[in-house]
Design a protein around this motif. Structure first.
Motif, short mmCIF file in Angstrom:
data_model
loop_
_atom_site.label_atom_id
_atom_site.label_comp_id
_atom_site.label_asym_id
_atom_site.label_seq_id
_atom_site.Cartn_x
_atom_site.Cartn_y
_atom_site.Cartn_z
N SER A 204 0.95 -1.18 0.08
CA SER A 204 0.20 0.35 0.04
C SER A 204 0.66 1.24 -0.23
CB SER A 204 -0.55 -0.14 1.46
OG SER A 204 -1.73 -1.14 0.87
N PHE A 205 2.41 0.90 -0.23
CA PHE A 205 2.72 2.54 -0.24
C PHE A 205 2.55 2.80 -1.59
CE2 PHE A 205 5.30 0.03 2.84
CZ PHE A 205 5.70 1.67 3.66
N THR A 206 2.80 4.65 -2.47
CA THR A 206 2.61 5.08 -3.20
C THR A 206 3.60 5.52 -4.26
OG1 THR A 206 1.60 6.77 -1.91
CG2 THR A 206 0.06 5.49 -2.87
N GLU A 207 4.09 6.21 -4.97
CA GLU A 207 4.65 7.28 -5.17
C GLU A 207 6.37 5.91 -5.02
OE1 GLU A 207 5.31 11.36 -4.04
OE2 GLU A 207 3.03 11.25 -3.24
N VAL A 208 6.92 4.70 -5.28
CA VAL A 208 7.15 4.23 -5.47
C VAL A 208 7.88 4.64 -6.95
CG1 VAL A 208 7.93 1.51 -5.31
CG2 VAL A 208 6.30 2.17 -4.15
N HIS A 209 9.83 4.65 -6.27
CA HIS A 209 10.44 4.79 -7.00
C HIS A 209 11.79 4.46 -6.65
CE1 HIS A 209 10.57 9.21 -4.68
NE2 HIS A 209 11.99 9.01 -5.28
N THR A 210 13.00 4.07 -7.31
CA THR A 210 14.64 4.05 -7.13
C THR A 210 15.80 4.77 -7.57
OG1 THR A 210 14.06 1.58 -6.93
CG2 THR A 210 16.38 2.19 -7.27
N VAL A 211 16.33 5.67 -6.90
CA VAL A 211 17.42 6.31 -6.83
C VAL A 211 18.20 5.53 -7.55
CG1 VAL A 211 18.73 8.28 -6.41
CG2 VAL A 211 16.16 8.46 -6.14
N GLU A 212 19.23 5.55 -8.09
CA GLU A 212 20.66 4.42 -8.18
C GLU A 212 21.48 5.57 -8.31
OE1 GLU A 212 20.86 2.27 -12.04
OE2 GLU A 212 19.37 1.07 -11.56
N ILE A 213 23.11 4.76 -7.01
CA ILE A 213 24.57 5.52 -6.72
C ILE A 213 25.85 4.65 -8.07
CG2 ILE A 213 25.92 6.52 -5.94
CD1 ILE A 213 22.04 5.04 -4.35
N GLU A 214 26.07 5.46 -8.69
CA GLU A 214 26.76 5.04 -10.07
C GLU A 214 27.62 4.24 -8.84
OE1 GLU A 214 27.03 2.69 -12.37
OE2 GLU A 214 25.15 3.70 -12.93
N VAL A 215 28.55 3.05 -8.38
CA VAL A 215 29.96 2.52 -7.78
C VAL A 215 31.27 2.48 -9.03
CG1 VAL A 215 28.95 2.09 -6.10
CG2 VAL A 215 29.19 0.40 -7.58
#
Length: 229
Positions: A204-215
């Protein structure tokens, strides 16, 4: 024949402290200029690069109203990057950090990790909770405007099987319940996980998104973000 230059070998780790606790062995090692936390013989984290741990806190704050003085729960303390970054931001009104290993808390209070938490444990807004994060979220307690969770290696690869519960339906339901309406969940991961994004939506979470950080090598780190509607 041209002689190739000799490359310096990676420095051997030096164990600074090792302790047995209720969850097994935890050790603090120095490797060159960096410190490492080792849990039951498995590498957990080090002080080499704190970009993704800082982003964990900043990304959550960016999703909250700029006029508010929000509360945040950070789990766990680790090498202190997330806590130090939160304490340096005056917008946070209250900061709690959950850490189950007494050794890690000691290393920040009086040991070598104190320089990385940068005095944050003395900030009057900061409360250190010596508790298991999964159990803390499942039990009774206050609600928060943000949960910034960084335990183990993320939803797809856990060193401690007991942490699996945080990323499953029960753990996500507990996190949802402990957030204020409109609150933000931020979860650090050693790699992006589309399966975890789906689990967040199912919880039931909304606005789901992912931020990636290059290593420097391998797959990027990730911060999964979601909101309680």
């Amino acid at each position: 024949m041209t002689q190739l230059p000799v490359r310096d070998a990676a420095p051997a780790p030096v164990t600074l402290d090792r302790r047995e606790g209720p969850y097994g062995e935890v050790a603090l090692r120095r490797r060159g200029e960096h410190l490492e936390i080792i849990a039951n013989g498995c590498f957990l984290m080090d002080t080499a690069d704190g970009r993704s741990e800082r982003l964990l806190v900043q990304a959550a704050l960016d999703l909250l109203p700029s006029s508010s003085r929000p509360s945040v729960l950070i789990g766990g303390l680790g090498v202190g990057f997330s806590l130090a970054y939160a304490a340096a931001e005056p917008r946070w009104g209250a900061i709690a950090v959950a850490e189950r290993e007494s050794a890690v808390i000691d290393w920040h209070r009086t040991g070598p990790l104190a320089e990385f938490s940068a005095g944050a444990l003395d900030d009057p807004r900061v409360r250190v909770l010596h508790t298991d994060l999964v159990a803390h979220l499942a039990g009774p307690g206050p609600s928060y405007d943000a949960l910034c969770l960084d335990i183990d290696n993320g939803p797809d690869w856990t060193v401690d099987d007991a942490n699996d519960g945080l990323y499953g339906p029960g753990g996500l339901a507990a996190a949802h319940r402990r957030l204020n309406p409109g609150g933000v969940l931020a979860v650090w991961s050693a790699q992006p996980s589309t399966a975890f994004e789906q689990a967040l939506r199912a919880a039931s979470f909304t606005e789901v998104h992912t931020v990636e950080i290059e290593v420097a090598r391998g797959v990027p780190d990730a911060v999964h973000l979601a909101r309680r509607a």
